[in-house]
Structure formats: C-alpha cells, structure tokens
Design a protein around this motif. Structure first.
Motif, PDB file in Angstrom:
ATOM      1  N   PRO A  81       0.846  -1.205   0.000  1.00  0.00           N
ATOM      2  CA  PRO A  81       0.000   0.000   0.000  1.00  0.00           C
ATOM      3  C   PRO A  81       0.874   1.245   0.000  1.00  0.00           C
ATOM      4  CG  PRO A  81       0.059  -0.984   2.184  1.00  0.00           C
ATOM      5  CD  PRO A  81       0.767  -1.945   1.266  1.00  0.00           C
ATOM      6  N   ARG A  82       0.264   2.352  -0.320  1.00  0.00           N
ATOM      7  CA  ARG A  82       1.039   3.593  -0.372  1.00  0.00           C
ATOM      8  C   ARG A  82       1.636   3.917   0.998  1.00  0.00           C
ATOM      9  NH1 ARG A  82      -2.520   7.747  -4.172  1.00  0.00           N
ATOM     10  NH2 ARG A  82      -2.430   6.454  -6.070  1.00  0.00           N
ATOM     11  N   GLY A  83       2.881   4.400   0.984  1.00  0.00           N
ATOM     12  CA  GLY A  83       3.554   4.736   2.228  1.00  0.00           C
ATOM     13  C   GLY A  83       4.907   5.322   1.949  1.00  0.00           C
ATOM     14  N   PRO A  84       5.683   5.592   2.988  1.00  0.00           N
ATOM     15  CA  PRO A  84       7.016   6.188   2.811  1.00  0.00           C
ATOM     16  C   PRO A  84       7.918   5.298   1.966  1.00  0.00           C
ATOM     17  CG  PRO A  84       6.313   6.267   5.109  1.00  0.00           C
ATOM     18  CD  PRO A  84       5.343   5.399   4.392  1.00  0.00           C
ATOM     19  N   ARG A  85       8.620   5.902   1.036  1.00  0.00           N
ATOM     20  CA  ARG A  85       9.468   5.152   0.123  1.00  0.00           C
ATOM     21  C   ARG A  85      10.569   4.404   0.871  1.00  0.00           C
ATOM     22  NH1 ARG A  85      12.596   7.580  -5.211  1.00  0.00           N
ATOM     23  NH2 ARG A  85      13.626   5.608  -5.811  1.00  0.00           N
ATOM     24  N   ARG A  86      11.168   5.064   1.886  1.00  0.00           N
ATOM     25  CA  ARG A  86      12.259   4.416   2.625  1.00  0.00           C
ATOM     26  C   ARG A  86      11.768   3.161   3.331  1.00  0.00           C
ATOM     27  NH1 ARG A  86      15.823   8.225   6.338  1.00  0.00           N
ATOM     28  NH2 ARG A  86      16.208   9.047   4.242  1.00  0.00           N
ATOM     29  N   LYS A  87      10.577   3.241   3.927  1.00  0.00           N
ATOM     30  CA  LYS A  87      10.010   2.070   4.604  1.00  0.00           C
ATOM     31  C   LYS A  87       9.729   0.965   3.610  1.00  0.00           C
ATOM     32  CE  LYS A  87       6.114   0.595   7.466  1.00  0.00           C
ATOM     33  NZ  LYS A  87       4.850   1.016   8.127  1.00  0.00           N
ATOM     34  N   HIS A  88       9.209   1.311   2.450  1.00  0.00           N
ATOM     35  CA  HIS A  88       8.944   0.317   1.419  1.00  0.00           C
ATOM     36  C   HIS A  88      10.228  -0.367   0.962  1.00  0.00           C
ATOM     37  CE1 HIS A  88       4.676   1.524  -0.115  1.00  0.00           C
ATOM     38  NE2 HIS A  88       4.697   1.206   1.158  1.00  0.00           N
ATOM     39  N   THR A  89      11.283   0.408   0.824  1.00  0.00           N
ATOM     40  CA  THR A  89      12.557  -0.168   0.392  1.00  0.00           C
ATOM     41  C   THR A  89      13.029  -1.224   1.375  1.00  0.00           C
ATOM     42  OG1 THR A  89      13.197   1.867  -0.768  1.00  0.00           O
ATOM     43  CG2 THR A  89      14.964   0.345  -0.156  1.00  0.00           C
ATOM     44  N   ARG A  90      12.948  -0.915   2.677  1.00  0.00           N
ATOM     45  CA  ARG A  90      13.354  -1.894   3.699  1.00  0.00           C
ATOM     46  C   ARG A  90      12.494  -3.150   3.620  1.00  0.00           C
ATOM     47  NH1 ARG A  90      13.478   2.681   7.180  1.00  0.00           N
ATOM     48  NH2 ARG A  90      11.530   1.947   8.132  1.00  0.00           N
ATOM     49  N   THR A  91      11.192  -2.968   3.442  1.00  0.00           N
ATOM     50  CA  THR A  91      10.270  -4.108   3.400  1.00  0.00           C
ATOM     51  C   THR A  91      10.533  -4.993   2.185  1.00  0.00           C
ATOM     52  OG1 THR A  91       8.574  -2.766   4.502  1.00  0.00           O
ATOM     53  CG2 THR A  91       7.840  -4.768   3.399  1.00  0.00           C
ATOM     54  N   VAL A  92      10.753  -4.365   1.037  1.00  0.00           N
ATOM     55  CA  VAL A  92      11.020  -5.139  -0.185  1.00  0.00           C
ATOM     56  C   VAL A  92      12.333  -5.894  -0.064  1.00  0.00           C
ATOM     57  CG1 VAL A  92      11.552  -4.950  -2.648  1.00  0.00           C
ATOM     58  CG2 VAL A  92       9.653  -3.632  -1.673  1.00  0.00           C
ATOM     59  N   ARG A  93      13.364  -5.225   0.453  1.00  0.00           N
ATOM     60  CA  ARG A  93      14.662  -5.896   0.624  1.00  0.00           C
ATOM     61  C   ARG A  93      14.540  -7.099   1.561  1.00  0.00           C
ATOM     62  NH1 ARG A  93      19.482  -3.920  -0.884  1.00  0.00           N
ATOM     63  NH2 ARG A  93      19.528  -1.940  -2.023  1.00  0.00           N
ATOM     64  N   ALA A  94      13.787  -6.950   2.620  1.00  0.00           N
ATOM     65  CA  ALA A  94      13.611  -8.050   3.566  1.00  0.00           C
ATOM     66  C   ALA A  94      12.891  -9.221   2.910  1.00  0.00           C
ATOM     67  CB  ALA A  94      12.840  -7.571   4.793  1.00  0.00           C
ATOM     68  N   ALA A  95      11.857  -8.938   2.095  1.00  0.00           N
ATOM     69  CA  ALA A  95      11.106 -10.006   1.435  1.00  0.00           C
ATOM     70  C   ALA A  95      11.978 -10.776   0.454  1.00  0.00           C
ATOM     71  CB  ALA A  95       9.889  -9.422   0.713  1.00  0.00           C
ATOM     72  N   LEU A  96      12.805 -10.061  -0.300  1.00  0.00           N
ATOM     73  CA  LEU A  96      13.692 -10.718  -1.260  1.00  0.00           C
ATOM     74  C   LEU A  96      14.782 -11.515  -0.549  1.00  0.00           C
ATOM     75  CD1 LEU A  96      14.056  -7.795  -3.837  1.00  0.00           C
ATOM     76  CD2 LEU A  96      12.810  -9.931  -4.193  1.00  0.00           C
ATOM     77  N   THR A  97      15.341 -10.943   0.493  1.00  0.00           N
ATOM     78  CA  THR A  97      16.406 -11.626   1.233  1.00  0.00           C
ATOM     79  C   THR A  97      15.891 -12.893   1.896  1.00  0.00           C
ATOM     80  OG1 THR A  97      17.520  -9.507   1.641  1.00  0.00           O
ATOM     81  CG2 THR A  97      18.131 -11.362   3.062  1.00  0.00           C
ATOM     82  N   ASP A  98      14.686 -12.828   2.453  1.00  0.00           N
ATOM     83  CA  ASP A  98      14.104 -14.007   3.110  1.00  0.00           C
ATOM     84  C   ASP A  98      13.933 -15.174   2.147  1.00  0.00           C
ATOM     85  OD1 ASP A  98      14.002 -12.754   5.525  1.00  0.00           O
ATOM     86  OD2 ASP A  98      11.866 -12.262   5.438  1.00  0.00           O
ATOM     87  N   LEU A  99      13.862 -14.889   0.854  1.00  0.00           N
ATOM     88  CA  LEU A  99      13.721 -15.942  -0.145  1.00  0.00           C
ATOM     89  C   LEU A  99      15.034 -16.263  -0.830  1.00  0.00           C
ATOM     90  CD1 LEU A  99      10.266 -14.908  -1.615  1.00  0.00           C
ATOM     91  CD2 LEU A  99      10.777 -16.934  -0.266  1.00  0.00           C
ATOM     92  N   GLY A 100      16.142 -15.874  -0.194  1.00  0.00           N
ATOM     93  CA  GLY A 100      17.459 -16.284  -0.664  1.00  0.00           C
ATOM     94  C   GLY A 100      17.960 -15.561  -1.892  1.00  0.00           C
ATOM     95  N   LEU A 101      17.436 -14.379  -2.160  1.00  0.00           N
ATOM     96  CA  LEU A 101      17.850 -13.629  -3.345  1.00  0.00           C
ATOM     97  C   LEU A 101      18.891 -12.560  -2.987  1.00  0.00           C
ATOM     98  CD1 LEU A 101      14.331 -13.205  -4.987  1.00  0.00           C
ATOM     99  CD2 LEU A 101      16.200 -14.654  -5.816  1.00  0.00           C
TER     100      LEU A 101
END
Length: 484
Positions: A113-133
């Motif tokens: 959902p819409r929100g602060p770009r910096r927070k989104h960046t952290r969330t996306v990085r965490a999701a990708l890292t959790d899947l071994g990427l």
C-alpha cells in the motif's frame, strides 16, 4: 459462518456453458494452511480463482457465494478492490506475471500500500532476502535478466510482501531446488496460526502438501466423479465422523499390552495412514477395529453409534459398513469358489441382493480394480498374488462399505496396478464419502492420506518393564491423540 474463507455452491463453466467445476463447497480455516490437490484438469486453479473473482477469459463463475471472516465478498469492481487489498497471489507461471519493463524492486514494491518510500525499500529488501535472493544484484534488473527460479521467488516475494490476509500459492515449488523449497516452507510457516491470515497452496507434490498443510482438499476430475464437475474429498469439521476411537488399548491374549492408548477420528471421505516399524502393532490395531482382535479397553464408534469390539456381536448393517482387506489375500479367498461367487457373496449376504443381481455387478467390480471380466470364472489358485489382492479389494467394495480397513493394500501390486487401486480409493472417497484406514510401509501410499498415525515402539506407556505397550504419535494438526 465459520472464520476464514468459505465458498459455497461454486460452479464454473466455460463461455459455451460446459461445466469445468462444481458445484463444490470449500472452506479454508482462519490461521491455517490448506493444500488443494488433485489430478491435472481437476479444476484446482479455476476453483480458487473463481472464489476470488479472478478467472481468466473463457471461464465464467455461474454461481457461488464467498465469505471472508463471515462477511460476504462482493463481485465486480468492488470485489476487485477487495482482492487487491486482501489477497496475495503466486500464479502457476510466475515469470509471465511479471511486467517485462519493470525492475525487480518496483515489481515487489507495487504490491505494498502507499507509504514512505524508505520504509517500502526496507520491506522489499527483507522479502527478497528471506527468499534467498541477492537483493543488491537483482534490485535494478528486469524479468528477462533473471533466471526462472529467481523470477519465481520474485513473484513469491511480491505475493507475501504486504502480509496479505489471504495468500494463494499455485504450485509454489515447481522447478525449485531443495534449498529454495525450504525457504518457501519457512515463508508459509511464518503465517501459520496467525489470526486473520489464511494460506492456500495448490500443489501436485503430496510430500510438500503433507509437510506444510494443516488441512487438505482433493478435487477429482469430472470423469472421475462420473458427473458434471469434480467432487471434494474434504469434509467440514462439524460433520459426523465415520470412525472414532477413544483411548483404545490392545493387549495379547495373555494380557500383555500391544498398543497402549490411541484416540483418533476419521470423517467421511478422509483417509488415515498408519505407519510404524514391523511389530509395532499396525495390523493388530486394524484387526481390533474390524472386530477380529477385541480391545482391552477404550471405545469405538461408527457414525457416532457404539461399535462392538467383537465381530460376532455386530449387526449385519455394521458388517456391511466396515470391510477389512487383510495382508494375506490368498488366505482370505476360498480356493474352492470361483471369483464370481467370491464377489457376489457380500452383495447377497450384506446388501440383500438376489443371486442374479449380485452376479450382474461382478464384471464392473473386476473392471474397477483393473482385472478382465473373464477372471470371474477362475478360482483363486489360478490367479497371481497381485490379482488375488485386487479380488480381495473388489470383494470389500462389493459390500458398499462406509469404512474400508486396508492392510498393506498395495504390497502385492506392481506400480501401475497400485496407482490404479489408489486412484479408485481416492475417487470413492470423493464420490461416495468412503472413509479409509490403511496400514502401510510405503511412504508414497501414505502420502495419499489426509492424516498419518505413527505407532512408535519407542513411545511407551508409563507402565514399567519391557512389555509396556507401543505408543502412537500423529502428524501435526491431525485428528488423533495419545496419552503421554
């Protein structure tokens, strides 16, 4: 209305009005992981996409009511907004679902959902890292610049990044190596037990399904069901159980404990597999349920009515309802009787059919277990071990049982014959609500079951000494329990 995702009277047709699936009722409990299985073409994906109003062109949901957490889910434009806000989806072909001109970072972030770009960046990085990427390497790349396995994990990251209330994963492990599969398992396990979160996994991989899922739904093809639309071998928790055991204890004739304490429930259409090493009491437990080895204590019920522990005191209807296929089919078949007589007798004695009526069913019974009709004139001594095993199965099915007890039912069969017999049992479970309890050493057979009970000689009762009974343990979230 139960919590979770509830689908009632769902019917899907193509644009020409031909049935694809239904009518079916489906329930996906809140906080649980549910696996949807079935043969190719059985409508697994169509059923789930129809439930969330996301069918592809060419398919139409003709009827059906969908509720999430007890609230009716609308259709049309309002339903689409609900789906975008509530459902995370991993499709069967995830690479094609990724826009070819978008970077990995924007594809995953787009699901938030819409929100602060910096927070989104952290969330996306965490999701990708959790899947071994490798997040830094993949961040700017586009789908054509990454491998198929990486694209699948990016698509999965996009599906889970917003922590959706409903997560739908369609064949999430196809093409993945074992290490990556473990990451998918971890992602699924992270949602288990959380209120307001339901996970649905469509899969052909039975081992994976039984590993990650708390509940299982099996869809059959229209041809298997013998009518328009597939049947569902899944039953609601509030449906009357076919079989219930409460604190069953089994001993030797001398009173020494064999099985210490077993409590379990089997509903219509469900299969329970009993595993354990040789000598752990698997066959003895089955014989106790059949009334051939009376239990020392505990209770058994059939359709909530008391089930006598002794075969000779059971009614004719109970004898019809509970059929037992022994481990030794050769010893169970009278060598003096032709196969036609063997198969006709249960219908005459237990169902009250005339001789003519009973014999007319023999060719179909043989066909169902993969045997030619001309074997009806043979005697058991002319048959191979595998053929005798299938005759024993056909004889049990002739009674039209509610509960089938099968002791190593595929042990004498080649792979093709075993597959056919197991497919038949799956069809009967889905079509007629047959409940199955089967003893097996074969993990591939056990994978067909909804629940697994393991008899474990290492889990002893509190009674001292080397003769303490064999304990039992159950697969996670299964309807059986034992005392410590």
């Amino acid at each position: 209305m139960p919590e979770g995702l509830d689908v009632a009277d769902l019917v899907v047709e193509n644009t020409e009005g031909l049935p694809i699936i239904g009518p079916v009722d489906l329930h996906f409990p809140d906080g649980a992981v549910t696996a949807v299985m079935g043969a190719s073409g059985s409508g697994k994906t169509s059923a789930l996409l129809a439930a969330i109003d996301a069918l592809p062109p060419g398919l139409v949901r003709r009827s059906g009511h969908v509720h999430w957490q007890g609230i009716r889910v609308p259709r049309g434009r309002v339903g689409r907004r609900w789906r975008l806000a509530t459902v995370g989806i991993l499709g069967q072909d995830p690479a094609s679902d990724l826009h070819p001109l978008r970077s990995v970072a924007s594809l995953v972030a787009d699901a938030l959902p819409r929100g602060p770009r910096r927070k989104h960046t952290r969330t996306v990085r965490a999701a990708l890292t959790d899947l071994g990427l490798d997040t830094d390497a993949l961040w700017p790349r586009r789908p054509h610049e990454i491998s198929g396995g990486q694209a699948q994990r990016v698509a999965l990251a996009r599906a889970v990044v917003a922590d959706p209330e409903i997560l739908l994963l369609d064949e999430p492990t196809s093409g993945l190596d074992p290490t990556t599969v473990e990451l998918v398992v971890r992602a699924i396990d992270g949602r288990r037990g959380r209120s307001g979160r339901t996970t649905v996994v469509i899969t052909h991989d039975r081992e994976f399904a039984h590993r990650v899922a708390d509940h299982h739904i099996t869809l059959g093809t229209p041809a298997e069901a013998g009518r328009a639309g597939p049947a569902v071998a899944h039953r609601r928790a509030d449906e009357t159980p076919v079989l219930e055991l409460e604190h069953l204890r089994v001993t030797t004739p001398a009173g020494l404990p064999l099985i210490d304490d077993v409590t379990l429930t089997v509903h219509p259409g469900e299969a329970l597999a009993i595993l354990g090493p040789s000598g752990s009491g698997k066959s003895t437990l089955l014989r106790s349920i059949a009334g051939l080895h009376p239990s020392a204590s505990g209770t058994m019920t059939l359709d909530r009515a008391p089930l006598s522990p002794r075969l000779r005191t059971r009614t004719r209807d109970t004898l019809r309802s509970v059929q037992f296929i022994t481990q030794d089919p050769a010893g169970a078949l009278n060598p003096a009787h032709r196969i036609s007589t063997v198969l006709a007798r249960p219908s005459m004695v237990l169902r009250g059919l005339s001789r003519t009526q009973a014999r007319s069913e023999v060719p179909q019974l043989l066909e169902r277990v993969g045997l030619p009709a001309d074997l009806a004139h043979a005697r058991p001594t002319r048959l191979s071990g595998g053929q005798r095993q299938r005759v024993a199965i056909a004889r049990a099915l002739a009674a039209r049982p509610r509960l089938l007890l099968a002791d190593e039912v595929t042990s004498s069969l080649d792979a093709a014959s075993a597959h056919r017999v197991l497919d038949l049992l799956d069809t009967l479970r889905a079509e007629e609500g047959l409940a199955v309890v089967m003893v097996t050493h074969d993990r591939t057979v056990a994978d067909r079951a909804d629940h697994v009970l393991t008899l474990d000689p290492g889990q002893r009762s509190p009674a001292p000494g080397p003769q303490s009974g064999v304990g039992a343990r159950c697969a996670r979230k299964e309807p059986c329990a034992t005392s410590p």
